[in-house]
Design a protein around this motif. Structure first.
Motif, PDB file in Angstrom:
ATOM      1  N   GLU A  12       0.589  12.094  -8.395  1.00 51.14           N
ATOM      2  CA  GLU A  12       0.810  11.652  -9.772  1.00 51.14           C
ATOM      3  C   GLU A  12       1.376  10.239  -9.850  1.00 51.14           C
ATOM      4  O   GLU A  12       1.162   9.537 -10.843  1.00 51.14           O
ATOM      5  CB  GLU A  12       1.745  12.625 -10.490  1.00 51.14           C
ATOM      6  N   VAL A  13       2.141   9.822  -8.838  1.00 52.94           N
ATOM      7  CA  VAL A  13       2.783   8.508  -8.903  1.00 52.94           C
ATOM      8  C   VAL A  13       2.215   7.528  -7.878  1.00 52.94           C
ATOM      9  O   VAL A  13       2.716   6.424  -7.711  1.00 52.94           O
ATOM     10  CB  VAL A  13       4.311   8.630  -8.725  1.00 52.94           C
ATOM     11  N   SER A  14       1.169   7.939  -7.172  1.00 53.08           N
ATOM     12  CA  SER A  14       0.559   7.056  -6.183  1.00 53.08           C
ATOM     13  C   SER A  14      -0.183   5.913  -6.874  1.00 53.08           C
ATOM     14  O   SER A  14      -0.457   5.952  -8.064  1.00 53.08           O
ATOM     15  CB  SER A  14      -0.421   7.825  -5.299  1.00 53.08           C
ATOM     16  N   GLY A  15      -0.522   4.899  -6.085  1.00 51.19           N
ATOM     17  CA  GLY A  15      -1.284   3.779  -6.613  1.00 51.19           C
ATOM     18  C   GLY A  15      -1.589   2.772  -5.531  1.00 51.19           C
ATOM     19  O   GLY A  15      -1.091   2.876  -4.399  1.00 51.19           O
ATOM     20  N   HIS A  16      -2.366   1.761  -5.884  1.00 50.77           N
ATOM     21  CA  HIS A  16      -2.752   0.734  -4.925  1.00 50.77           C
ATOM     22  C   HIS A  16      -1.584  -0.135  -4.489  1.00 50.77           C
ATOM     23  O   HIS A  16      -1.669  -0.860  -3.509  1.00 50.77           O
ATOM     24  CB  HIS A  16      -3.837  -0.154  -5.544  1.00 50.77           C
ATOM     25  N   ASP A  17      -0.476  -0.073  -5.254  1.00 51.87           N
ATOM     26  CA  ASP A  17       0.678  -0.936  -4.970  1.00 51.87           C
ATOM     27  C   ASP A  17       1.697  -0.285  -4.039  1.00 51.87           C
ATOM     28  O   ASP A  17       2.744  -0.867  -3.763  1.00 51.87           O
ATOM     29  CB  ASP A  17       1.380  -1.317  -6.275  1.00 51.87           C
ATOM     30  N   VAL A  18       1.433   0.916  -3.531  1.00 53.85           N
ATOM     31  CA  VAL A  18       2.407   1.646  -2.715  1.00 53.85           C
ATOM     32  C   VAL A  18       2.355   1.160  -1.269  1.00 53.85           C
ATOM     33  O   VAL A  18       1.278   0.958  -0.697  1.00 53.85           O
ATOM     34  CB  VAL A  18       2.135   3.167  -2.773  1.00 53.85           C
ATOM     35  N   CYS A  19       3.553   0.983  -0.681  1.00 55.97           N
ATOM     36  CA  CYS A  19       3.630   0.600   0.732  1.00 55.97           C
ATOM     37  C   CYS A  19       4.347   1.634   1.587  1.00 55.97           C
ATOM     38  O   CYS A  19       4.228   1.597   2.814  1.00 55.97           O
ATOM     39  CB  CYS A  19       4.328  -0.752   0.893  1.00 55.97           C
ATOM     40  N   PHE A  48       3.545  -6.727   3.326  1.00 58.59           N
ATOM     41  CA  PHE A  48       3.257  -8.127   2.995  1.00 58.59           C
ATOM     42  C   PHE A  48       2.533  -8.820   4.142  1.00 58.59           C
ATOM     43  O   PHE A  48       1.558  -9.551   3.937  1.00 58.59           O
ATOM     44  CB  PHE A  48       4.561  -8.861   2.674  1.00 58.59           C
ATOM     45  N   ASP A  49       3.022  -8.594   5.361  1.00 58.95           N
ATOM     46  CA  ASP A  49       2.394  -9.233   6.520  1.00 58.95           C
ATOM     47  C   ASP A  49       0.934  -8.821   6.668  1.00 58.95           C
ATOM     48  O   ASP A  49       0.088  -9.616   7.093  1.00 58.95           O
ATOM     49  CB  ASP A  49       3.146  -8.869   7.806  1.00 58.95           C
ATOM     50  N   LYS A  50       0.649  -7.566   6.323  1.00 60.63           N
ATOM     51  CA  LYS A  50      -0.692  -7.018   6.579  1.00 60.63           C
ATOM     52  C   LYS A  50      -1.631  -7.148   5.385  1.00 60.63           C
ATOM     53  O   LYS A  50      -2.842  -7.354   5.559  1.00 60.63           O
ATOM     54  CB  LYS A  50      -0.562  -5.554   6.984  1.00 60.63           C
ATOM     55  N   TYR A  51      -1.065  -7.030   4.157  1.00 57.61           N
ATOM     56  CA  TYR A  51      -1.916  -6.969   2.971  1.00 57.61           C
ATOM     57  C   TYR A  51      -1.613  -8.042   1.925  1.00 57.61           C
ATOM     58  O   TYR A  51      -2.335  -8.144   0.938  1.00 57.61           O
ATOM     59  CB  TYR A  51      -1.777  -5.588   2.307  1.00 57.61           C
ATOM     60  N   GLY A  52      -0.528  -8.795   2.098  1.00 54.47           N
ATOM     61  CA  GLY A  52      -0.156  -9.795   1.114  1.00 54.47           C
ATOM     62  C   GLY A  52       0.644  -9.199  -0.038  1.00 54.47           C
ATOM     63  O   GLY A  52       1.117  -8.067   0.020  1.00 54.47           O
ATOM     64  N   LYS A  53       0.774  -9.986  -1.112  1.00 60.67           N
ATOM     65  CA  LYS A  53       1.575  -9.561  -2.261  1.00 60.67           C
ATOM     66  C   LYS A  53       0.915  -8.410  -3.017  1.00 60.67           C
ATOM     67  O   LYS A  53      -0.279  -8.172  -2.890  1.00 60.67           O
ATOM     68  CB  LYS A  53       1.774 -10.742  -3.208  1.00 60.67           C
ATOM     69  N   GLY A  54       1.749  -7.711  -3.843  1.00 63.50           N
ATOM     70  CA  GLY A  54       1.227  -6.691  -4.742  1.00 63.50           C
ATOM     71  C   GLY A  54       1.214  -5.290  -4.182  1.00 63.50           C
ATOM     72  O   GLY A  54       0.663  -4.374  -4.820  1.00 63.50           O
TER      73      GLY A  54
END
Length: 393
Positions: free
Chosen positions: A177-184, A121-127
């Motif tokens: 298979e379960v990766s995505g842009h929302d992974v932290c 969140f600190d680095k990329y914001g929400k989502g």
């Protein structure tokens, strides 16, 4: 007091949330325990890995008594010496930067989850708050750590669960298979304990660490069960050739008192700031003193013996060629044993306990987590009970 009296009182006043074995434990010395009526047991469980230095170690007892006579508790709004001393020792021995102290494994893993989500969140914001965990994992009993646990058997009754977790097979294809842009972050156990003591593949762990670094996902290692010497090094990741962004610990850290926490790398030491994470009893001076004594007892020399003890136990068990048991697996003194078809692991465990050997179950397997200080004589007594009890099964 006799066993039936102890059991009757427990049945009347304690919630029936544990499928207890028909054994009571009153006192003991190292890996030899005794019931209230004097029945002797060899302990291959150490309270599910908590009694890492055995029962009633004199240095541990003295450390608790001395600290309790000085200061039993103080708010984390103030400084206490044992807290800082323990943090320094753990960081130095683990190659990490800073520590947060908690009370249990589940709470420690909750801290990892909050750390990862705030970092992102600190680095990329929400989502970008999803955490990948592995199928057959186990991360705790709170609603959120159950949500992170990759076993359907734990996912009943308590709906709705906390969002933000996806489960992967322990392969790079499974992660993809379960990766995505929302992974932290990715959170994993290097040995999946509750599902049957399954060590992860070294190559997979290395490649996953590289991927996490490339994508700026935090690599979170849950060492609640594998940490504090259990596998032959202070932390299991030290045998995998990686340095995680954060690692949780609990169970064996304070030798029997409730204590836990997590360590962070330099990359993450500034993420959790005043007011963003806290716990009332974390760093309790009596528990910290017990942990300092535990680390002193588990010196580098003692650590070096753990792998040898584990190899001895595994080799001896397999050489017995017991008809109901199969291959062993694990690292150090974290051992899983296959139970062959026709018997359940609980049936085998009950038979062993009736003859004086305490063992654990995990998934379909038997699980051994003896005290790290167990002696050869105690191991041999336990092995003799296994041979006597299971030789004809």
């Amino acid at each position: 007091m006799d066993f039936q009296t102890i059991k009757a009182r427990d049945d009347q006043y304690v919630l029936n949330t544990y499928a207890r074995f028909q054994v009571d434990v009153d006192h003991g010395k190292n890996a030899t325990l005794y019931s209230a009526e004097g029945r002797e047991y060899i302990d291959f469980t150490s309270g599910i890995g908590v009694n890492s230095i055995g029962c009633a170690n004199p240095k541990w007892v003295d450390a608790i008594a001395v600290q309790a006579a000085r200061l039993g508790h103080m708010s984390n709004l103030f400084y206490t010496q044992p807290c800082g001393q323990l943090a320094e020792q753990l960081c130095r021995r683990a190659g990490m930067s800073a520590a947060f102290f908690a009370n249990s494994g589940a709470e420690s893993n909750e801290g990892l989850i909050k750390l990862a989500r705030k970092y992102s969140f600190d680095k990329y914001g929400k989502g970008r708050g999803t955490i990948l965990t592995l199928k057959n994992s186990f991360h705790g009993r709170t609603v959120t750590t159950l949500s992170a646990t990759g076993q359907d058997v734990f996912h009943n009754y308590f709906f709705p669960f906390t969002d933000g977790f996806r489960f992967a097979e322990p392969t790079m294809d499974g992660i993809a298979e379960v990766s995505g842009h929302d992974v932290c972050a990715v959170m994993l156990e290097l040995i999946q304990g509750e599902s049957g003591v399954y060590p992860l593949d070294q190559g997979f762990v290395h490649n996953l660490a590289v991927l996490c670094a490339e994508r700026d996902w935090l690599l979170l290692v849950d060492e609640v069960q594998t940490g504090i010497g259990r596998t032959g090094t202070l932390f299991c990741y030290q045998q995998y050739g990686i340095l995680p962004d954060a690692v949780s610990f609990a169970k064996g850290i304070a030798g029997g008192l409730p204590f836990g926490g997590f360590l962070v790398s330099e990359k993450c030491r500034g993420v959790l700031t005043p007011g963003t994470h806290a716990t009332t009893f974390g760093g309790n001076p009596v528990c910290a003193a017990a942990a300092l004594a535990t680390l002193q007892i588990l010196s580098e020399d003692v650590m070096g013996e753990i792998t040898d003890k584990g190899n001895y136990l595994r080799g001896a068990i397999e050489s017995l060629e017991l008809p109901c048991l199969g291959k062993t697996r694990g690292l150090g003194l974290m051992i899983g044993i296959e139970v062959k078809p026709g018997r359940t692991n609980r049936d085998v465990a009950v038979q062993l306990m009736e003859n004086g050997l305490l063992v654990l179950t995990a998934g379909p397997a038997l699980r051994l987590l003896p005290p790290l200080t167990i002696t050869k004589d105690e191991m041999d007594k336990g092995l003799a009970i296994m041979k006597q009890t299971l030789g004809g099964m």
